[in-house]
Motif scaffolding. Structure first.
Motif, PDB file in Angstrom:
ATOM      1  N   GLY A   1       0.812  -1.214   0.000  1.00 18.45           N
ATOM      2  CA  GLY A   1       0.000   0.000   0.000  1.00 18.45           C
ATOM      3  C   GLY A   1       0.842   1.258   0.000  1.00 18.45           C
ATOM      4  N   VAL A   2       1.914   1.255   0.789  1.00 26.22           N
ATOM      5  CA  VAL A   2       2.802   2.419   0.820  1.00 26.22           C
ATOM      6  C   VAL A   2       3.467   2.610  -0.535  1.00 26.22           C
ATOM      7  N   GLN A   3       3.900   1.507  -1.167  1.00 23.87           N
ATOM      8  CA  GLN A   3       4.531   1.603  -2.482  1.00 23.87           C
ATOM      9  C   GLN A   3       3.567   2.237  -3.488  1.00 23.87           C
ATOM     10  N   ARG A   4       2.319   1.772  -3.475  1.00 25.71           N
ATOM     11  CA  ARG A   4       1.332   2.334  -4.409  1.00 25.71           C
ATOM     12  C   ARG A   4       1.082   3.805  -4.130  1.00 25.71           C
ATOM     13  N   SER A   5       0.961   4.157  -2.864  1.00 23.40           N
ATOM     14  CA  SER A   5       0.678   5.557  -2.520  1.00 23.40           C
ATOM     15  C   SER A   5       1.817   6.478  -2.950  1.00 23.40           C
TER      16      SER A   5
ATOM     17  N   GLU B   1       3.872   5.870  -5.472  1.00 19.23           N
ATOM     18  CA  GLU B   1       3.840   5.940  -6.939  1.00 19.23           C
ATOM     19  C   GLU B   1       2.749   6.883  -7.426  1.00 19.23           C
ATOM     20  N   LEU B   2       1.644   6.976  -6.667  1.00 17.11           N
ATOM     21  CA  LEU B   2       0.536   7.861  -7.025  1.00 17.11           C
ATOM     22  C   LEU B   2       0.759   9.290  -6.548  1.00 17.11           C
ATOM     23  N   GLY B   3       1.831   9.497  -5.797  1.00 19.45           N
ATOM     24  CA  GLY B   3       2.105  10.831  -5.278  1.00 19.45           C
ATOM     25  C   GLY B   3       1.200  11.239  -4.136  1.00 19.45           C
ATOM     26  N   ALA B   4       0.647  10.253  -3.410  1.00 22.45           N
ATOM     27  CA  ALA B   4      -0.256  10.554  -2.302  1.00 22.45           C
ATOM     28  C   ALA B   4       0.103   9.726  -1.072  1.00 22.45           C
ATOM     29  N   PRO B   5       1.336   9.855  -0.565  1.00 24.92           N
ATOM     30  CA  PRO B   5       1.735   9.056   0.592  1.00 24.92           C
ATOM     31  C   PRO B   5       1.101   9.573   1.882  1.00 24.92           C
ATOM     32  N   HIS B   6       1.102   8.725   2.905  1.00 19.29           N
ATOM     33  CA  HIS B   6       0.655   9.193   4.217  1.00 19.29           C
ATOM     34  C   HIS B   6       1.596  10.312   4.668  1.00 19.29           C
ATOM     35  N   PRO B   7       1.060  11.419   5.206  1.00 21.35           N
ATOM     36  CA  PRO B   7       1.920  12.560   5.571  1.00 21.35           C
ATOM     37  C   PRO B   7       3.065  12.190   6.511  1.00 21.35           C
ATOM     38  N   SER B   8       2.857  11.195   7.360  1.00 21.48           N
ATOM     39  CA  SER B   8       3.893  10.844   8.340  1.00 21.48           C
ATOM     40  C   SER B   8       5.132  10.247   7.703  1.00 21.48           C
ATOM     41  N   ILE B   9       4.996   9.708   6.489  1.00 20.73           N
ATOM     42  CA  ILE B   9       6.157   9.099   5.826  1.00 20.73           C
ATOM     43  C   ILE B   9       6.369   9.669   4.425  1.00 20.73           C
ATOM     44  N   ALA B  10       5.827  10.833   4.178  1.00 23.41           N
ATOM     45  CA  ALA B  10       6.008  11.450   2.861  1.00 23.41           C
ATOM     46  C   ALA B  10       7.483  11.708   2.559  1.00 23.41           C
ATOM     47  N   LEU B  11       8.290  11.915   3.607  1.00 18.34           N
ATOM     48  CA  LEU B  11       9.714  12.186   3.425  1.00 18.34           C
ATOM     49  C   LEU B  11      10.564  10.924   3.506  1.00 18.34           C
ATOM     50  N   LEU B  12       9.924   9.768   3.683  1.00 20.27           N
ATOM     51  CA  LEU B  12      10.683   8.521   3.775  1.00 20.27           C
ATOM     52  C   LEU B  12      11.544   8.271   2.538  1.00 20.27           C
ATOM     53  N   PRO B  13      11.054   8.518   1.314  1.00 22.60           N
ATOM     54  CA  PRO B  13      11.929   8.326   0.150  1.00 22.60           C
ATOM     55  C   PRO B  13      13.178   9.200   0.188  1.00 22.60           C
ATOM     56  N   ASP B  14      13.026  10.457   0.625  1.00 18.95           N
ATOM     57  CA  ASP B  14      14.184  11.345   0.696  1.00 18.95           C
ATOM     58  C   ASP B  14      15.226  10.799   1.665  1.00 18.95           C
ATOM     59  N   VAL B  15      14.784  10.451   2.869  1.00 20.62           N
ATOM     60  CA  VAL B  15      15.701   9.943   3.880  1.00 20.62           C
ATOM     61  C   VAL B  15      16.250   8.577   3.453  1.00 20.62           C
ATOM     62  N   GLY B  16      15.380   7.736   2.896  1.00 15.99           N
ATOM     63  CA  GLY B  16      15.824   6.419   2.463  1.00 15.99           C
ATOM     64  C   GLY B  16      16.933   6.496   1.431  1.00 15.99           C
ATOM     65  N   ARG B  17      16.780   7.384   0.458  1.00 15.24           N
ATOM     66  CA  ARG B  17      17.812   7.527  -0.571  1.00 15.24           C
ATOM     67  C   ARG B  17      19.124   8.042   0.030  1.00 15.24           C
ATOM     68  N   LEU B  18      19.029   9.029   0.917  1.00 14.71           N
ATOM     69  CA  LEU B  18      20.233   9.552   1.557  1.00 14.71           C
ATOM     70  C   LEU B  18      20.957   8.468   2.344  1.00 14.71           C
ATOM     71  N   ARG B  19      20.191   7.670   3.067  1.00 13.69           N
ATOM     72  CA  ARG B  19      20.805   6.613   3.864  1.00 13.69           C
ATOM     73  C   ARG B  19      21.387   5.518   2.965  1.00 13.69           C
ATOM     74  N   ARG B  20      20.756   5.247   1.833  1.00 15.89           N
ATOM     75  CA  ARG B  20      21.330   4.275   0.900  1.00 15.89           C
ATOM     76  C   ARG B  20      22.654   4.795   0.343  1.00 15.89           C
ATOM     77  N   GLU B  21      22.727   6.097   0.064  1.00 15.82           N
ATOM     78  CA  GLU B  21      23.985   6.677  -0.403  1.00 15.82           C
ATOM     79  C   GLU B  21      25.066   6.554   0.664  1.00 15.82           C
ATOM     80  N   GLN B  22      24.691   6.792   1.914  1.00 16.29           N
ATOM     81  CA  GLN B  22      25.651   6.649   3.007  1.00 16.29           C
ATOM     82  C   GLN B  22      26.114   5.203   3.148  1.00 16.29           C
ATOM     83  N   ALA B  23      25.191   4.259   2.922  1.00 13.30           N
ATOM     84  CA  ALA B  23      25.560   2.844   3.003  1.00 13.30           C
ATOM     85  C   ALA B  23      26.634   2.505   1.979  1.00 13.30           C
TER      86      ALA B  23
END
Length: 477
Positions: free
Chosen positions: A178-182, A184-206
Motif C-alpha cells: 500500500g505504501v509503495q502504491r501511494s 507511486e501515485l504521489g499521495a503518501p501518508h503525511p507521516s512518511i512522505a519524506l521517507l523516500p528522501d531519507v531512504g535515498r540519503l541513507r542508501r547513499e551513506q551505506a
C-alpha cells in the motif's frame, strides 16, 4: 539466494494433508507457552503502565509499516523536516514494561530466543496476548514505547540522538504494498512522505560505508487458496529498503552509544578477507561480469541487476563475503571486533523486541546510557549469555526456513518428475555437480551433469521430487 517464509495465508491445511507439523516435531519447536508464563502475562497486562517516568508523545502522528496482516508491530515511525535536515521519531514497543526479570515469561523467552516463522503459523517469542495485543503498537492504542529521536543533516548523517521511555499512539497501520502504491501515485501518508528522501540519503551513506548488501529476490511459501501451499519469488520493494534504513540507522546509533559507554551487545559480521574478495572478482570475470579493480564489493554488487543470470550467480557467490555472523557482548570497554560488514558500521539490534530477545536488553543499555544511569542488574547478569542464546535461536530459525522451503519445493514438483525446465546455474563444482535456479516454480536445488558452469543458462530434467524427504534434484537434460 535469500529465502523467506511467508506469513500464514488462509486455512484448510488439513484438507490437503499439507502442513509443516513434521518440521515442528523434528526440530522440537515449542507448541504452547507454559501456564505460569501465560498467567504472568495476564497479571502484567492487567496492571496500568506507569506514566510518571514516561514522556507523553501521544501527539506524534506515528505510523507502522509492515507486511500485510502483521499483528506483532514493533516499530512506528514519523519523518519530519528540520531547518537543516530531517528528524526521525522511531517508537519501539517497550516489552520490558511487561516482562518481570527472572519470571516465568522471562525464562521461557530466553529459551526461545526469537519468533520462528512457518507458513502455517508462527512460534512466537512472547505469547500473542502480549506480542499481538498489549505490547504491539496497534493503531489508535496508547502504548508503552522506547522512543528514539534522531536528527539528520542534509546528507542523512545523524547529528543528535535521544532515546527515552514514552507513551505513543500510532495513527495508522500501513503495509508495504500500500505504501509503495501511494508513493507511486504521489499521495503518501503525511507521516512518511519524506521517507523516500531519507531512504535515498541513507542508501547513499551505506555505499560510502562499504555496506555489502545482496540484492537477491526471496523465495516465499504462501497459501494456494485451496488448502495447499505454493512457492513464489518476491522481489524486495524499494519502500522496504527505505523503511529498513530507519531501523538500521537506529541500530547504528545504539551501537555507538554502547561503544562509548563500554557496555552492550553488538551484532557482528567480520570484514571479508582480501583473498575472499579476490576470489569473488575471479568468479565475476569467469561469468563475463565487468568489475573494475578499484570498485569495492559494495558498489559492484549494487550495480548488478540479479535478474540477469550471470549477475544472479555473482550475487549468490557473494554470500561468502558475509560469513561468521554472531553477537559480541562486552562490559569493560569496547571490543576489538565491532563491525558488521553487511552494514559497514557497528550495529546493535534494538528495533524488534517483540520478535527477538536481545533487543529488550540492548534497549535497556541505551536508555541507561542516555539517562546517565547504571545499567540495570538484570541486564548485566544476562549480557554474557546473550550471544550463545541468540546464536542458538538463529541456527534454529535458519533450519526452520530451509526446511519449509525444501518442503514446499518438493510438494510443488512431486507430480512433474521427468519434465524439463530452463534453469540458471548458481554454483558449480568440477563441472559435474552444482546448484541451479528454476524460475517457474521458483526452486533452487542440486543438479548433476557434464559442463556445468556458474551463470550458464541450461535445460535440466527433474529426477527427484520426494516430499517425505523434502528432496528435489535435477540433471542436465
Amino acid at each position: 539466494m535469500s529465502a523467506a517464509v511467508g506469513p500464514p495465508c488462509g486455512t484448510g491445511v488439513a484438507a490437503a494433508a499439507q502442513d509443516f507439523s513434521a518440521i515442528r516435531s523434528e526440530l522440537g519447536l515449542p507448541a504452547d507457552y507454559p501456564p505460569a508464563a501465560l498467567a504472568e502475562v495476564e497479571q502484567t497486562v492487567a496492571q496500568p503502565v506507569p506514566t510518571g517516568s514516561r514522556a507523553d508523545a501521544t501527539d506524534l502522528p506515528l505510523v507502522t509499516v509492515d507486511p500485510p496482516g502483521a499483528k506483532d508491530l514493533d516499530q512506528a515511525v514519523l519523518v519530519r523536516r528540520r531547518h537543516r535536515g530531517y528528524r526521525i521519531h522511531y517508537a519501539i514497543a517497550d516489552v520490558a514494561a511487561f516482562v518481570v526479570p527472572g519470571g516465568a515469561l522471562d525464562v521461557e523467552a530466553r529459551r526461545r530466543g526469537q519468533t520462528l516463522y512457518l507458513p502455517d503459523g508462527n512460534v512466537p517469542l512472547h505469547p500473542t496476548r502480549l506480542s499481538e495485543d498489549a505490547a504491539s503498537l496497534l493503531p489508535g492504542q496508547v502504548r508503552a514505547a522506547v522512543l528514539w529521536t534522531i536528527d539528520l543533516d542534509l546528507d542523512g548523517l545523524p547529528v543528535r540522538v535521544d532515546v527515552r521511555r514514552a507513551l505513543v499512539r500510532s495513527v495508522a497501520q500501513l503495509d508495504y504494498d500500500g505504501v509503495q502504491r501511494s508513493l507511486e501515485l504521489g499521495a503518501p501518508h503525511p507521516s512518511i512522505a519524506l521517507l523516500p528522501d531519507v531512504g535515498r540519503l541513507r542508501r547513499e551513506q551505506a555505499m560510502r560505508r562499504g555496506a555489502i548488501e545482496l540484492g537477491l529476490p526471496e523465495q516465499q511459501v504462501e497459501s494456494d487458496g485451496a488448502g495447499g501451499w505454493r512457492l513464489v519469488l518476491r522481489p524486495r520493494l524499494v519502500v522496504e529498503a527505505w523503511n529498513a534504513e530507519i531501523s538500521l540507522l537506529t541500530g547504528m546509533c545504539a551501537a555507538e552509544m554502547m561503544l562509548s559507554a563500554g557496555i552492550g551487545v553488538l551484532r557482528t559480521v567480520p570484514d571479508p578477507e582480501p583473498e575472499t574478495v579476490a576470489g569473488l572478482r575471479r568468479s565475476a570475470a569467469r561469468l563475463g561480469v565487468d568489475w573494475p579493480v578499484d570498485l569495492p564489493p559494495a558498489v559492484a554488487l549494487a550495480e548488478l541487476d540479479p535478474i540477469r543470470p550471470e549477475a544472479l550467480a555473482v550475487h549468490v557467490a557473494a554470500t561468502r563475503l558475509l560469513r561468521g555472523a554472531g553477537y559480541t557482548a562486552f562490559g569493560d570497554g569496547a571490543p576489538a571486533k565491532a563491525n558488521h560488514a553487511g552494514i559497514g558500521a557497528s550495529y546493535a539490534h534494538v528495533t524488534a523486541p517483540l520478535r527477538r530477545l536481545v533487543d529488550r536488553y540492548s534497549a535497556e543499555v541505551c536508555l541507561a546510557v542516555a539517562g546517565d544511569r547504571q545499567v540495570p542488574g538484570w541486564v548485566l547478569e544476562a549480557l554474557a549469555q546473550l550471544p550463545s542464546a541468540m546464536g542458538s535461536s538463529d541456527r534454529i530459525a535458519g533450519q526452520v526456513e530451509r526446511a519449509c522451503i525444501a518442503q514446499a519445493q518438493a510438494w510443488s514438483l512431486v507430480s512433474r518428475v521427468g519434465e524439463d525446465f530452463p534453469a540458471t546455474v548458481l554454483r558449480a563444482s568440477n563441472g559435474v555437480a552444482g546448484e541451479v535456479f528454476v524460475a517457474d516454480p521458483p526452486v533452487i536445488a542440486r543438479c548433476t551433469g557434464d559442463g556445468l558452469g556458474e551463470g550458464q543458462q541450461v535445460r535440466v530434467r527433474l529426477v527427484v521430487a520426494d516430499s517425505a524427504r523434502r528432496e528435489v534434484a535435477f540433471e542436465v537434460a
